[in-house]
Design a protein around this motif. Sequence first.
Motif, PDB file in Angstrom:
ATOM      1  N   ARG A   1       0.810  -1.220   0.000  1.00 57.40           N
ATOM      2  CA  ARG A   1       0.000   0.000   0.000  1.00 57.40           C
ATOM      3  C   ARG A   1       0.842   1.269   0.000  1.00 57.40           C
ATOM      4  N   LEU A   2       2.130   1.174   0.312  1.00 59.81           N
ATOM      5  CA  LEU A   2       2.991   2.357   0.329  1.00 59.81           C
ATOM      6  C   LEU A   2       3.595   2.656  -1.042  1.00 59.81           C
ATOM      7  N   MET A   3       3.911   1.636  -1.802  1.00 61.34           N
ATOM      8  CA  MET A   3       4.640   1.836  -3.060  1.00 61.34           C
ATOM      9  C   MET A   3       3.909   2.721  -4.070  1.00 61.34           C
ATOM     10  N   PRO A   4       2.589   2.580  -4.240  1.00 59.31           N
ATOM     11  CA  PRO A   4       1.922   3.451  -5.219  1.00 59.31           C
ATOM     12  C   PRO A   4       2.012   4.940  -4.875  1.00 59.31           C
ATOM     13  N   ALA A   5       2.223   5.275  -3.614  1.00 58.31           N
ATOM     14  CA  ALA A   5       2.316   6.678  -3.196  1.00 58.31           C
ATOM     15  C   ALA A   5       3.720   7.259  -3.383  1.00 58.31           C
TER      16      ALA A   5
ATOM     17  N   GLY B   1       7.875   4.783  -7.793  1.00 61.05           N
ATOM     18  CA  GLY B   1       7.789   3.620  -6.915  1.00 61.05           C
ATOM     19  C   GLY B   1       8.309   2.332  -7.529  1.00 61.05           C
ATOM     20  N   GLU B   2       8.000   2.099  -8.811  1.00 64.05           N
ATOM     21  CA  GLU B   2       8.470   0.864  -9.450  1.00 64.05           C
ATOM     22  C   GLU B   2       9.996   0.825  -9.536  1.00 64.05           C
ATOM     23  N   ALA B   3      10.595   1.958  -9.866  1.00 65.36           N
ATOM     24  CA  ALA B   3      12.062   2.019  -9.952  1.00 65.36           C
ATOM     25  C   ALA B   3      12.692   1.873  -8.570  1.00 65.36           C
ATOM     26  N   VAL B   4      12.075   2.489  -7.574  1.00 65.46           N
ATOM     27  CA  VAL B   4      12.578   2.379  -6.195  1.00 65.46           C
ATOM     28  C   VAL B   4      12.517   0.923  -5.738  1.00 65.46           C
ATOM     29  N   LEU B   5      11.398   0.270  -6.019  1.00 67.68           N
ATOM     30  CA  LEU B   5      11.233  -1.129  -5.640  1.00 67.68           C
ATOM     31  C   LEU B   5      12.252  -2.020  -6.364  1.00 67.68           C
ATOM     32  N   ALA B   6      12.465  -1.758  -7.643  1.00 70.33           N
ATOM     33  CA  ALA B   6      13.456  -2.535  -8.401  1.00 70.33           C
ATOM     34  C   ALA B   6      14.861  -2.338  -7.837  1.00 70.33           C
TER      35      ALA B   6
ATOM     36  N   PRO C   1       1.499  -4.391   8.818  1.00 71.34           N
ATOM     37  CA  PRO C   1       1.266  -5.171   7.598  1.00 71.34           C
ATOM     38  C   PRO C   1      -0.194  -5.567   7.378  1.00 71.34           C
ATOM     39  N   GLY C   2      -0.982  -5.609   8.426  1.00 74.81           N
ATOM     40  CA  GLY C   2      -2.397  -5.918   8.267  1.00 74.81           C
ATOM     41  C   GLY C   2      -3.136  -4.859   7.457  1.00 74.81           C
ATOM     42  N   ARG C   3      -2.690  -3.625   7.543  1.00 75.04           N
ATOM     43  CA  ARG C   3      -3.326  -2.526   6.809  1.00 75.04           C
ATOM     44  C   ARG C   3      -2.537  -2.104   5.571  1.00 75.04           C
ATOM     45  N   LEU C   4      -1.208  -2.187   5.634  1.00 77.43           N
ATOM     46  CA  LEU C   4      -0.386  -1.702   4.519  1.00 77.43           C
ATOM     47  C   LEU C   4       0.133  -2.813   3.625  1.00 77.43           C
ATOM     48  N   GLY C   5      -0.156  -4.044   3.982  1.00 80.31           N
ATOM     49  CA  GLY C   5       0.244  -5.177   3.164  1.00 80.31           C
ATOM     50  C   GLY C   5       1.678  -5.608   3.412  1.00 80.31           C
TER      51      GLY C   5
ATOM     52  N   VAL D   1      26.070  -1.641   8.530  1.00 83.11           N
ATOM     53  CA  VAL D   1      24.661  -1.834   8.209  1.00 83.11           C
ATOM     54  C   VAL D   1      24.277  -0.860   7.105  1.00 83.11           C
ATOM     55  N   VAL D   2      23.795  -1.414   6.005  1.00 86.69           N
ATOM     56  CA  VAL D   2      23.289  -0.612   4.896  1.00 86.69           C
ATOM     57  C   VAL D   2      21.771  -0.569   5.041  1.00 86.69           C
ATOM     58  N   ILE D   3      21.211   0.635   5.018  1.00 85.59           N
ATOM     59  CA  ILE D   3      19.774   0.815   5.197  1.00 85.59           C
ATOM     60  C   ILE D   3      19.199   1.463   3.950  1.00 85.59           C
ATOM     61  N   ALA D   4      18.167   0.833   3.393  1.00 84.38           N
ATOM     62  CA  ALA D   4      17.399   1.427   2.294  1.00 84.38           C
ATOM     63  C   ALA D   4      15.968   1.543   2.788  1.00 84.38           C
ATOM     64  N   ALA D   5      15.454   2.763   2.787  1.00 84.77           N
ATOM     65  CA  ALA D   5      14.126   3.015   3.345  1.00 84.77           C
ATOM     66  C   ALA D   5      13.321   3.925   2.436  1.00 84.77           C
ATOM     67  N   LEU D   6      12.017   3.729   2.443  1.00 80.57           N
ATOM     68  CA  LEU D   6      11.127   4.592   1.675  1.00 80.57           C
ATOM     69  C   LEU D   6      10.992   5.959   2.301  1.00 80.57           C
ATOM     70  N   LEU D   7      10.975   5.985   3.607  1.00 79.13           N
ATOM     71  CA  LEU D   7      10.725   7.230   4.321  1.00 79.13           C
ATOM     72  C   LEU D   7      12.015   7.784   4.876  1.00 79.13           C
ATOM     73  N   GLY D   8      11.932   8.909   5.556  1.00 76.59           N
ATOM     74  CA  GLY D   8      13.111   9.666   5.961  1.00 76.59           C
ATOM     75  C   GLY D   8      13.935   9.070   7.072  1.00 76.59           C
ATOM     76  N   ALA D   9      15.082   9.701   7.265  1.00 77.75           N
ATOM     77  CA  ALA D   9      16.064   9.260   8.257  1.00 77.75           C
ATOM     78  C   ALA D   9      15.557   9.444   9.683  1.00 77.75           C
ATOM     79  N   GLU D  10      14.508  10.231   9.873  1.00 75.52           N
ATOM     80  CA  GLU D  10      14.001  10.419  11.237  1.00 75.52           C
ATOM     81  C   GLU D  10      13.505   9.101  11.820  1.00 75.52           C
ATOM     82  N   GLU D  11      13.172   8.151  10.959  1.00 78.30           N
ATOM     83  CA  GLU D  11      12.724   6.844  11.438  1.00 78.30           C
ATOM     84  C   GLU D  11      13.825   6.154  12.237  1.00 78.30           C
TER      85      GLU D  11
END
Length: 127
Positions: free
Chosen positions: A31-35, A39-44, A67-71, A113-123
């Motif tokens: 549910r996050l990727m379409p936003a 998104g497709e390139a990021v996912l790839a 995951p129950g709500r966002l898949g 540790v290598v981190i790849a995240a959709l959202l910002g570093a504040e996480e």
Amino acid sequence: MSTTPAPARRSRDLRMSAEHSLLVLVDFQERLMPAMHDGEAVLASAGFLGAVADELGVPTIGTAQNPGRLGPNLSPVAEHLDVVVDKMAFGACEGGLLEALGDLDPGQERRDVVIAALLGAEEFGFA
């Protein structure tokens, strides 16, 4: 009075090695990727990181926000995850990532540790 220059300090070798590394892929979910922009390139790209980690024997942890709500995490990311941390907290660390890192690497030998995240570093508390 003569001065002698101090010996040069040797810094730690900054190259990464597979045996000391971990990959964390954060919230590449249905549910996050379409936003996400491109998104497709990021996912790839995240899937490519996972595939490289597999090839090098680097363990990969994924997180899934509510995951129950966002898949679930999507392919091609999902098939490269050794562990998935399902979390209800926004922050990955508060959501159980630190415990998963400790369980996967109890001797704490994997210090890179290598981190790849959709959202910002504040996480992760970097903002």
